[in-house]
Design an enzyme around this catalytic site. Structure first.
Site, PDB file in Angstrom:
ATOM      1  N   ASP A  77       7.201  68.497-114.376  1.00 37.62           N
ATOM      2  CA  ASP A  77       6.021  68.172-115.163  1.00 37.62           C
ATOM      3  C   ASP A  77       5.641  66.706-114.947  1.00 37.62           C
ATOM      4  OD1 ASP A  77       8.032  66.881-116.492  1.00 37.62           O
ATOM      5  OD2 ASP A  77       7.989  68.177-118.251  1.00 37.62           O
TER       6      ASP A  77
ATOM      7  N   TYR B 245      20.061  49.178-133.305  1.00 33.31           N
ATOM      8  CA  TYR B 245      20.665  50.278-132.562  1.00 33.31           C
ATOM      9  C   TYR B 245      21.931  50.775-133.261  1.00 33.31           C
ATOM     10  CZ  TYR B 245      17.731  48.787-128.628  1.00 33.31           C
ATOM     11  OH  TYR B 245      16.682  48.464-127.828  1.00 33.31           O
TER      12      TYR B 245
END
Length: 529
Positions: free
Chosen positions: A73, A206
């Site tokens: 894709d 994070y």
């Protein structure tokens, strides 16, 4: 802890015959060129591809042009792209010497840099990382070449308000691994990658979110036998060579984990087994398991059997690498290679050379149909672990020691067939101070070896014009040592493979080392467009 005595094992080089692993390596690296997004370089070999995604990131005010489409894709996903770069870098660090011997090291390094250039762009601020460009829902409903995209190119990011440690960690790992690759070939670029890796892995946000891990996805029971772009538990992957308790196999002997793109697990596991086999051989050890010992040779043999299955040694006698052998998939689930709409019947007009497709089912069955995306869609993370493995099989063992420090070989010039420029306007380099190209040189390091003083020179080329600088041709004389950062052809030097043009006001750097005064660098010709 008792000291570990390493035994340097010298083996007679063996021809791991049966398939042309060198040819398969060359084709596998071509696939990455077919997956490129952005402005294609002048030495692009897959010439049925064109520039694409040239406005990526524009609506978000950031330049996200470049990188890779990960599969068939047109969406750019950060996590599988980062894993791809990590595995390519690891392959080079383990088997760069073998890639150099086969003439493919330069292409492998170009493939890594095409990805890391994009990752640097995707990290425009220390606490911002873009992880996706394009919308999977609209993209999957529209079968278009990337050159013709009309679907959304929205960009999605993680930041303090939208955390994602999995993406940040994998991106940091990719840039850190690549920085080791470029430590010899482009030291300044290596340092830049390491800086981004450090920032991406040391932001507090994070740490506030746990991303993909075995427990969160249903426990470590299944995860411990997989290794891929979204699963990193690999400690007992090597046990797959002994019995069937850790992984199912097809009747033809292929590792089988899942129906959709099973090959990603096959190539990753095979790479890990090969690397571990070489570590064990270098240390004079064997793998100790509850059911008995597994020798390094057994591990390597099993990994080779998986590669041979992929290349055609299977019940269907089908090569699952496009373009290798005589019987390979012809209707790949891939927009760019198929070009036209879903109504097309028959094979692909453009060959997606080197692509590893999803592969057969649990019973070695395979349906070569374009809408069979579970089996016929390729992916960069299928190919990435394979390049090191193919280089290793092509070269044989040859007595190297994988436990010694990494020593990558010098790069050889890459023979290319550049695309001809459209209506080139070639101008000789003006000798006056009004030249649109500025050249500056400086010494960045010196050292003495065997009584001789060596200098590291950094040369910067700056486009002072208001137009794009293309087709730059340099002449360099009085050069007595290695040079990094340019492509050489004959007696002339050109932009490196990863640069197509130099925008107004932008600069590029190349470096060289020798024990003399600075080399003489002059401009032979260029285009301003």
């Amino acid at each position: 802890m008792a000291p570990l005595f390493l035994v340097f094992v010298i083996l007679v080089p063996q021809a791991l015959a049966g398939h042309d692993y060198g040819q398969a390596l060359s084709k596998s690296l071509l696939f990455f060129e077919a997956q490129r997004s952005g402005y294609l370089p002048r030495n692009q070999r897959v010439q049925w591809r064109g520039n694409s995604g040239l406005n990526d990131g524009k609506i978000s005010g950031v330049d996200l042009v470049g990188g890779y489409y990960d599969a068939g894709d047109n969406v750019k996903f950060g996590l599988p792209m980062a894993f791809t770069i990590t595995m390519m870098s690891w392959s080079i660090l383990e088997y760069g010497k073998q890639m150099g011997a086969s003439g493919e090291l330069g292409h492998a390094i170009d493939a890594v840099k095409w990805g890391t250039d994009y990752l640097i762009k995707a990290h425009p601020q220390p606490d911002v990382l873009y992880g996706e460009v394009g919308d999977g829902n609209t993209d999957h409903y529209c079968w278009q070449r990337p050159e013709d995209m009309t679907t959304s190119r929205a960009a999605y990011k993680i930041d303090p308000s939208h955390p994602g440690s999995d993406l940040a960690g994998e991106t940091a790992a990719a840039m850190a691994a690549a920085s080791i690759v470029f430590r010899r070939y482009n030291p300044s670029y290596s340092a830049e990658l390491l800086k981004h890796a450090y920032q991406a892995s040391n932001n507090q946000y994070y740490l506030n979110y746990l991303g993909n891990n075995g427990d969160a996805l249903g426990g470590t029971g299944w995860a411990m036998t997989e290794f891929g772009w979204d699963v990193k538990y690999a400690g007992v992957q090597t046990l797959v060579a002994k019995g069937t308790r850790n992984a199912q196999k097809t009747p033809g002997g292929l590792i089988f984990r899942q129906r959709w793109n099973n090959m990603q697990f096959v190539t990753s596991a095979s790479f890990l087994m090969t690397v571990y086999s070489d570590y064990l051989t270098s240390a004079g050890k064997s793998l100790r398991c509850a059911s008995g010992n597994v020798s390094p040779a057994e591990l390597l043999s099993f990994a080779k059997s998986q590669v041979d299955y992929i290349l055609g040694d299977n019940p269907r006698a089908t090569s699952y690498m496009v373009g290798y052998g005589n019987n390979y998939p012809r209707q790949v689930h891939h927009r760019a290679s198929s070009i036209v709409s879903y109504k097309q019947k028959g094979g692909d007009p453009n060959l997606l050379t080197g692509a590893i497709v999803g592969g057969p089912d649990a019973y070695d069955n395979f349906a070569d149909q374009r809408d069979n995306y579970e089996q016929t869609e390729p992916a960069t993370y299928n190919n990435a672990p394979l390049i090191g493995l193919l280089a290793r099989l092509h070269a044989g063992h040859s007595g190297y020691n994988q436990l010694l420090p990494v020593q990558l070989p010098a790069l050889k010039p890459i023979a290319t067939n550049p695309k001809p420029a459209t209506k080139p306007v070639v101008k000789p380099a003006p000798a006056s101070s009004t030249s649109p190209i500025a050249i500056t040189q400086k010494v960045t390091s010196t050292w003495v070896r065997n009584g001789k003083t060596y200098y590291r020179y950094s040369t910067t080329i700056t486009n002072k014009s208001s137009k794009n600088l293309k087709n730059l041709k340099l002449y360099i004389s009085k050069l007595y040592g290695p040079l990094w950062g340019l492509t050489k052809s004959g007696n002339s030097y050109f932009f490196p493979a990863w640069i197509n043009s130099l925008a107004a006001g932008k600069s590029i750097e190349f470096v060289y080392i020798h024990s003399a005064s600075p080399a003489t660098v002059s401009v032979s010709s260029y285009n301003l467009v």
